[in-house]
Design a protein around this motif. Structure first.
Motif, PDB file in Angstrom:
ATOM      1  N   LEU A   1     -18.551   7.916   3.974  1.00 10.78           N
ATOM      2  CA  LEU A   1     -19.898   7.436   3.703  1.00 10.78           C
ATOM      3  C   LEU A   1     -20.923   8.391   4.308  1.00 10.78           C
ATOM      4  CD1 LEU A   1     -19.487   3.595   4.290  1.00 10.78           C
ATOM      5  CD2 LEU A   1     -19.182   4.937   2.197  1.00 10.78           C
ATOM      6  N   PRO A   2     -22.065   8.594   3.674  1.00  9.48           N
ATOM      7  CA  PRO A   2     -22.453   7.994   2.406  1.00  9.48           C
ATOM      8  C   PRO A   2     -21.777   8.691   1.231  1.00  9.48           C
ATOM      9  CG  PRO A   2     -24.176   9.463   3.158  1.00  9.48           C
ATOM     10  CD  PRO A   2     -23.128   9.449   4.238  1.00  9.48           C
ATOM     11  N   PRO A   3     -21.496   7.937   0.173  1.00 10.77           N
ATOM     12  CA  PRO A   3     -20.842   8.562  -0.979  1.00 10.77           C
ATOM     13  C   PRO A   3     -21.777   9.520  -1.700  1.00 10.77           C
ATOM     14  CG  PRO A   3     -20.672   6.149  -1.029  1.00 10.77           C
ATOM     15  CD  PRO A   3     -21.691   6.513   0.004  1.00 10.77           C
ATOM     16  N   ARG A   4     -21.199  10.576  -2.256  1.00 12.67           N
ATOM     17  CA  ARG A   4     -21.954  11.373  -3.209  1.00 12.67           C
ATOM     18  C   ARG A   4     -22.068  10.570  -4.501  1.00 12.67           C
ATOM     19  NH1 ARG A   4     -18.819  14.944  -0.294  1.00 12.67           N
ATOM     20  NH2 ARG A   4     -19.924  16.748   0.590  1.00 12.67           N
ATOM     21  N   PRO A   5     -23.102  10.821  -5.283  1.00  9.09           N
ATOM     22  CA  PRO A   5     -23.275   9.997  -6.495  1.00  9.09           C
ATOM     23  C   PRO A   5     -22.020   9.888  -7.357  1.00  9.09           C
ATOM     24  CG  PRO A   5     -25.264  11.262  -6.109  1.00  9.09           C
ATOM     25  CD  PRO A   5     -24.268  11.716  -5.070  1.00  9.09           C
ATOM     26  N   TYR A   6     -21.281  10.992  -7.511  1.00  7.27           N
ATOM     27  CA  TYR A   6     -20.115  10.954  -8.408  1.00  7.27           C
ATOM     28  C   TYR A   6     -18.955  10.155  -7.818  1.00  7.27           C
ATOM     29  CZ  TYR A   6     -18.154  14.627  -5.402  1.00  7.27           C
ATOM     30  OH  TYR A   6     -17.681  15.345  -4.334  1.00  7.27           O
ATOM     31  N   GLU A   7     -19.059   9.785  -6.561  1.00  7.03           N
ATOM     32  CA  GLU A   7     -17.971   9.047  -5.917  1.00  7.03           C
ATOM     33  C   GLU A   7     -18.066   7.538  -6.115  1.00  7.03           C
ATOM     34  OE1 GLU A   7     -18.484  10.802  -1.995  1.00  7.03           O
ATOM     35  OE2 GLU A   7     -16.584  11.881  -2.272  1.00  7.03           O
ATOM     36  N   TYR A   8     -19.176   7.062  -6.617  1.00  7.74           N
ATOM     37  CA  TYR A   8     -19.300   5.634  -6.866  1.00  7.74           C
ATOM     38  C   TYR A   8     -18.467   5.238  -8.079  1.00  7.74           C
ATOM     39  CZ  TYR A   8     -23.156   5.138  -3.532  1.00  7.74           C
ATOM     40  OH  TYR A   8     -23.917   5.098  -2.395  1.00  7.74           O
ATOM     41  N   ASP A   9     -17.839   4.068  -7.996  1.00 11.23           N
ATOM     42  CA  ASP A   9     -16.985   3.590  -9.083  1.00 11.23           C
ATOM     43  C   ASP A   9     -17.732   2.721 -10.084  1.00 11.23           C
ATOM     44  OD1 ASP A   9     -14.098   3.073  -6.905  1.00 11.23           O
ATOM     45  OD2 ASP A   9     -14.744   4.832  -8.027  1.00 11.23           O
ATOM     46  N   TYR A  10     -18.704   1.983  -9.609  1.00  8.39           N
ATOM     47  CA  TYR A  10     -19.382   1.002 -10.457  1.00  8.39           C
ATOM     48  C   TYR A  10     -20.881   1.241 -10.411  1.00  8.39           C
ATOM     49  CZ  TYR A  10     -14.856  -1.245  -9.908  1.00  8.39           C
ATOM     50  OH  TYR A  10     -13.512  -1.506  -9.886  1.00  8.39           O
ATOM     51  N   TRP A  11     -21.518   1.010 -11.554  1.00  9.30           N
ATOM     52  CA  TRP A  11     -22.945   1.293 -11.689  1.00  9.30           C
ATOM     53  C   TRP A  11     -23.650   0.154 -12.402  1.00  9.30           C
ATOM     54  CZ3 TRP A  11     -25.227   5.901 -10.052  1.00  9.30           C
ATOM     55  CH2 TRP A  11     -24.347   6.874  -9.578  1.00  9.30           C
ATOM     56  N   GLY A  12     -24.894  -0.085 -11.997  1.00  9.08           N
ATOM     57  CA  GLY A  12     -25.755  -0.969 -12.748  1.00  9.08           C
ATOM     58  C   GLY A  12     -26.414  -0.224 -13.890  1.00  9.08           C
ATOM     59  N   GLN A  13     -27.287  -0.934 -14.593  1.00  5.96           N
ATOM     60  CA  GLN A  13     -27.923  -0.350 -15.776  1.00  5.96           C
ATOM     61  C   GLN A  13     -29.140   0.495 -15.432  1.00  5.96           C
ATOM     62  OE1 GLN A  13     -28.438  -3.389 -14.741  1.00  5.96           O
ATOM     63  NE2 GLN A  13     -30.643  -3.738 -14.896  1.00  5.96           N
ATOM     64  N   GLY A  14     -29.628   0.357 -14.217  1.00  2.00           N
ATOM     65  CA  GLY A  14     -30.777   1.134 -13.763  1.00  2.00           C
ATOM     66  C   GLY A  14     -32.095   0.408 -13.969  1.00  2.00           C
ATOM     67  N   THR A  15     -33.047   0.734 -13.121  1.00  2.00           N
ATOM     68  CA  THR A  15     -34.393   0.183 -13.239  1.00  2.00           C
ATOM     69  C   THR A  15     -35.395   1.317 -13.009  1.00  2.00           C
ATOM     70  OG1 THR A  15     -35.889  -1.578 -12.472  1.00  2.00           O
ATOM     71  CG2 THR A  15     -34.511  -0.542 -10.803  1.00  2.00           C
ATOM     72  N   GLN A  16     -36.416   1.373 -13.842  1.00  2.00           N
ATOM     73  CA  GLN A  16     -37.384   2.463 -13.789  1.00  2.00           C
ATOM     74  C   GLN A  16     -38.417   2.215 -12.692  1.00  2.00           C
ATOM     75  OE1 GLN A  16     -37.666   5.426 -15.783  1.00  2.00           O
ATOM     76  NE2 GLN A  16     -39.218   5.931 -14.230  1.00  2.00           N
ATOM     77  N   VAL A  17     -38.642   3.229 -11.886  1.00  2.00           N
ATOM     78  CA  VAL A  17     -39.721   3.224 -10.904  1.00  2.00           C
ATOM     79  C   VAL A  17     -40.646   4.386 -11.242  1.00  2.00           C
ATOM     80  CG1 VAL A  17     -40.325   3.577  -8.482  1.00  2.00           C
ATOM     81  CG2 VAL A  17     -38.353   2.152  -9.084  1.00  2.00           C
ATOM     82  N   THR A  18     -41.914   4.072 -11.460  1.00  2.00           N
ATOM     83  CA  THR A  18     -42.902   5.087 -11.793  1.00  2.00           C
ATOM     84  C   THR A  18     -44.043   5.002 -10.791  1.00  2.00           C
ATOM     85  OG1 THR A  18     -42.347   4.935 -14.135  1.00  2.00           O
ATOM     86  CG2 THR A  18     -44.424   6.015 -13.555  1.00  2.00           C
ATOM     87  N   VAL A  19     -44.324   6.126 -10.146  1.00  2.00           N
ATOM     88  CA  VAL A  19     -45.395   6.181  -9.153  1.00  2.00           C
ATOM     89  C   VAL A  19     -46.476   7.099  -9.686  1.00  2.00           C
ATOM     90  CG1 VAL A  19     -45.999   6.631  -6.757  1.00  2.00           C
ATOM     91  CG2 VAL A  19     -43.671   5.892  -7.335  1.00  2.00           C
ATOM     92  N   SER A  20     -47.663   6.551  -9.863  1.00  2.00           N
ATOM     93  CA  SER A  20     -48.777   7.328 -10.390  1.00  2.00           C
ATOM     94  C   SER A  20     -49.599   7.923  -9.256  1.00  2.00           C
ATOM     95  CB  SER A  20     -49.659   6.454 -11.269  1.00  2.00           C
ATOM     96  OG  SER A  20     -50.225   5.407 -10.506  1.00  2.00           O
ATOM     97  N   SER A  21     -50.161   9.081  -9.514  1.00  2.00           N
ATOM     98  CA  SER A  21     -50.951   9.765  -8.472  1.00  2.00           C
ATOM     99  C   SER A  21     -52.407   9.339  -8.504  1.00  2.00           C
ATOM    100  CB  SER A  21     -50.852  11.276  -8.651  1.00  2.00           C
ATOM    101  OG  SER A  21     -51.270  11.635  -9.941  1.00  2.00           O
TER     102      SER A  21
END
Length: 126
Positions: A106-126
């Motif tokens: 730990l911490p895992p590298r991204p490719y080491e994760y076995d399971y994933w969610g669908q993702g959620t968008q975060v947008t930060v405006s300047s």
């Protein structure tokens, strides 16, 4: 069946805050490391933060230390990512991901994760 369901993304102005949630099911929460991985357009996936479900140990990428806080509610099988002092560079799709905590350092590298969610968008405006 393992499921990870994210929520809480959205549009926020620079300097603002958001809290992401990841509801996990289909596995024993205490046996897994659960993390947040983000991917901005044209960039590789980046591990943001991770929590070891067995003992609560947390890990953070240098880019978010002091601004983001990961926490878990084992009774609810839910992991949260509190994001403060957001800036436009934090704009990305944020994924919740899980891997048995004994299967990798730990911490895992991204490719080491076995399971994933669908993702959620975060947008930060300047």
């Amino acid at each position: 069946e393992v499921q990870l369901v994210e929520s809480g993304g959205g549009l926020v102005q620079a300097g603002g805050s958001l809290r992401l949630s990841c509801a996990a099911s289909g596995f024993t929460f205490d046996d897994y490391a659960i993390g947040w991985v983000r991917q901005a357009p044209g960039k590789e996936r980046e591990g943001v933060s991770c929590v070891d479900g067995s003992d609560g140990t947390t890990y953070y990428a240098d880019s978010v230390k002091g601004r983001f806080t990961i926490s878990s509610d084992n009774a609810k099988n839910t992991v949260y990512l509190q994001m403060n002092s957001l800036n436009p560079e934090d704009t990305a799709v944020y994924y919740c991901a899980a891997v048995p905590h004994l299967d990798t350092l730990l911490p895992p590298r991204p490719y080491e994760y076995d399971y994933w969610g669908q993702g959620t968008q975060v947008t930060v405006s300047s």
